[in-house]
Design a protein around this motif. Sequence first.
Motif, PDB file in Angstrom:
ATOM      1  N   PRO A  18     -13.177   9.342  14.636  1.00  9.46           N
ATOM      2  CA  PRO A  18     -12.943   9.022  13.227  1.00  9.46           C
ATOM      3  C   PRO A  18     -13.554  10.072  12.289  1.00  9.46           C
ATOM      4  N   GLU A 107      -8.021  12.799   7.847  1.00 11.92           N
ATOM      5  CA  GLU A 107      -7.818  11.802   8.892  1.00 11.92           C
ATOM      6  C   GLU A 107      -6.327  11.629   9.151  1.00 11.92           C
ATOM      7  N   ASP A 109      -4.098   9.123  11.813  1.00 15.77           N
ATOM      8  CA  ASP A 109      -3.963   8.143  12.897  1.00 15.77           C
ATOM      9  C   ASP A 109      -5.266   7.922  13.663  1.00 15.77           C
ATOM     10  N   GLY A 110      -6.376   7.799  12.942  1.00 17.53           N
ATOM     11  CA  GLY A 110      -7.664   7.543  13.583  1.00 17.53           C
ATOM     12  C   GLY A 110      -8.324   8.774  14.171  1.00 17.53           C
ATOM     13  N   GLU A 153     -17.320   3.276  20.598  1.00 20.74           N
ATOM     14  CA  GLU A 153     -16.246   2.315  20.918  1.00 20.74           C
ATOM     15  C   GLU A 153     -16.742   1.263  21.899  1.00 20.74           C
TER      16      GLU A 153
END
Length: 158
Positions: A18, A107, A109-110, A153
Amino acid sequence: MNVLRDEELLIEREFDAPLALVFRLWESRDHMLRWWGPEKFTTVELDWQLTPGRLWSGAMVSKQFGLSRFGGVIRDVERLRRIVFTFQWDEGSGRDLDTLVTVGFAEKDGRTLQSFHQAPFSSIAIRDSHVGGWNSALNRQQAYVENIAVAEEKGLRT
């Protein structure tokens, strides 16, 4: 590498991380110490704070080249969008022109698109020596930030 003119370079990277995380790696001296400098170099000093008008400096060492010192001035910071700073090698470390570096962030798409632009260089040979060094440093940045992204994550602390 994209070359715009003989005296400048542009390196674009896409990170599987990100935007806020990629930018955080430029904001934090502690993070920068882990990736700043080409592979086979270790950054041993870094006085870095993203405050416009503030001097910054650093030093890195390698077995082949010994100690190299550098620094400049933070010129502009637009959080999550761009960082502008001057870069200059100190005497004895390959001193050339004072260059202006602009690091841009976007940024998609993430993922994060990072552009690295540096100019002017006094010769193509000097520019090309920076291409290798910066690409190597950005390889380290990419591996570092993507490892952190995976850890975050998974809910691991970074």
